[in-house]
Design an enzyme around this catalytic site. Structure first.
Site, PDB file in Angstrom:
ATOM      1  N   SER A   3       0.794  -1.234   0.000  1.00  0.00           N
ATOM      2  CA  SER A   3       0.000   0.000   0.000  1.00  0.00           C
ATOM      3  C   SER A   3       0.823   1.278   0.000  1.00  0.00           C
ATOM      4  CB  SER A   3      -0.946   0.019   1.201  1.00  0.00           C
ATOM      5  OG  SER A   3      -2.145  -0.633   0.879  1.00  0.00           O
TER       6      SER A   3
ATOM      7  N   LYS B  96       0.102   3.762  -2.634  1.00  0.00           N
ATOM      8  CA  LYS B  96      -0.999   4.723  -2.517  1.00  0.00           C
ATOM      9  C   LYS B  96      -0.487   6.146  -2.303  1.00  0.00           C
ATOM     10  CE  LYS B  96      -4.672   1.639  -0.812  1.00  0.00           C
ATOM     11  NZ  LYS B  96      -4.152   0.325  -0.459  1.00  0.00           N
TER      12      LYS B  96
ATOM     13  N   SER C 239      -6.457   2.519   4.274  1.00  0.00           N
ATOM     14  CA  SER C 239      -5.764   1.857   3.173  1.00  0.00           C
ATOM     15  C   SER C 239      -6.766   1.146   2.263  1.00  0.00           C
ATOM     16  CB  SER C 239      -4.721   0.858   3.698  1.00  0.00           C
ATOM     17  OG  SER C 239      -3.724   0.634   2.732  1.00  0.00           O
TER      18      SER C 239
END
Length: 308
Positions: free
Chosen positions: A20, A23, A75
């Site tokens: 993640s 991101k 997330s």
């Protein structure tokens, strides 16, 4: 994070999967291109993304601001996928993410999914994550989102809002923490990037391919922050720099031909990866007071079962 100095590093250009942490790159593109008040209506495909999720309801309207917060706080893979759709679709979002990474000099990074779920060719490095996160923290909207511990996310189809809680334990436990991003997939293992401030110094820590041993990764990250602040206070010389300026291309040299700078043959130069030992490493391991660390047993996920 203000001088660009790398205080400590292990294998800073080693290629690893980001989970993640990708991101952060998505958020940068979103903040560049989308109005925070723009309304996005997720598709069923967005809502059906493998979790962790913000529990989007397909067909319900959400603002870009709320989706971005859900992407950072929970997330949410569903929120990230919906934002990719607002950027022109997943393929176009990935094109924009990879173009921005290259423009900033994060040339070890290739996004293969907007959420961090593993895909062919998905890769990053500790150096790149330090670069991208530090750059992102100069944006007030990103810095605010990265430090949010809890938010109320709008419910779909008239349902009441529901809470989303950040998995980053350091937001509640580490004095001076500014924000961070956690990640996990079975291929990437635990990943983390975060920043903290003490005595006027701001330091970033990056951990890739970490495990919850010999102690929990949040404790490992805490120790690395302490270590970094101690090195900075003692005036320990930097081992390199992080910079958003991309590396300058060098003129091609024929195999075996001596380099003009006396650095040996082209074969030797080409075989040495950027950021490896020697004075040439400092040449473009060059942004902020940063502590970068990657390695087995050193990492953070600050989440127990987060998928990315």
């Amino acid at each position: 994070m203000d001088s660009g100095e790398v205080l400590a590093a292990h294998h800073p250009h080693g290629r690893q999967r980001p989970a993640s942490l990708i991101k952060v790159l998505l958020a940068l593109v979103v903040l560049d291109e989308l109005d925070p008040e723009q309304i996005v209506v997720p598709t069923q495909r967005d809502a059906d993304q493998e979790c962790s999720c913000a529990d989007l309801e397909a067909g319900s309207p959400y603002s870009v601001r709320d989706l971005l917060l859900a992407t950072m706080v929970k997330s949410g893979n569903d929120a990230a996928h919906a934002l990719a759709g607002a950027l022109g679709g997943v393929d176009e979002a990935l094109r924009k993410m990879n173009a921005l990474a290259h423009e900033l000099g994060a040339t070890d990074t290739r996004a293969a999914s907007p959420s961090g779920l593993d895909g062919p060719g998905m890769v990053t490095s500790a150096y790149d994550q330090a670069l991208l996160f530090t750059h992102a923290m100069t944006n007030p909207q990103f810095a605010e989102a990265a430090g949010v511990q809890r938010m109320m996310f709008p419910g779909g189809r008239g349902e009441p809002p529901h809470p989303l809680v950040n998995n980053d334990r350091l937001l509640d436990e580490y004095p001076g923490i500014l924000g961070g991003k956690t990640g996990f997939t079975s291929a990437s293992r635990h990943t983390y990037v975060g920043a903290a401030e003490r005595d006027g110094r701001r330091i970033a820590v990056v951990l890739l391919r970490a495990e919850q041993r010999p102690v929990q990764v949040s404790d490992q990250a805490r120790s690395l922050f302490d270590y970094g602040f101690r090195l900075a206070a003692e005036g320990v010389p930097a081992v390199g720099r992080v910079t958003t300026a991309p590396p300058q291309p060098q003129a091609p040299v024929r195999t075996g031909e001596a380099r003009a700078d006396g650095g040996g043959t082209a074969e030797a130069a080409d075989a040495r990866p950027a950021g490896s030992g020697g004075s040439s490493a400092v040449g473009w391991i060059v942004a902020l007071v940063i502590l970068v660390s990657v390695g087995v047993g050193v990492g953070i996920a600050l989440s127990r079962d987060e998928r990315v």
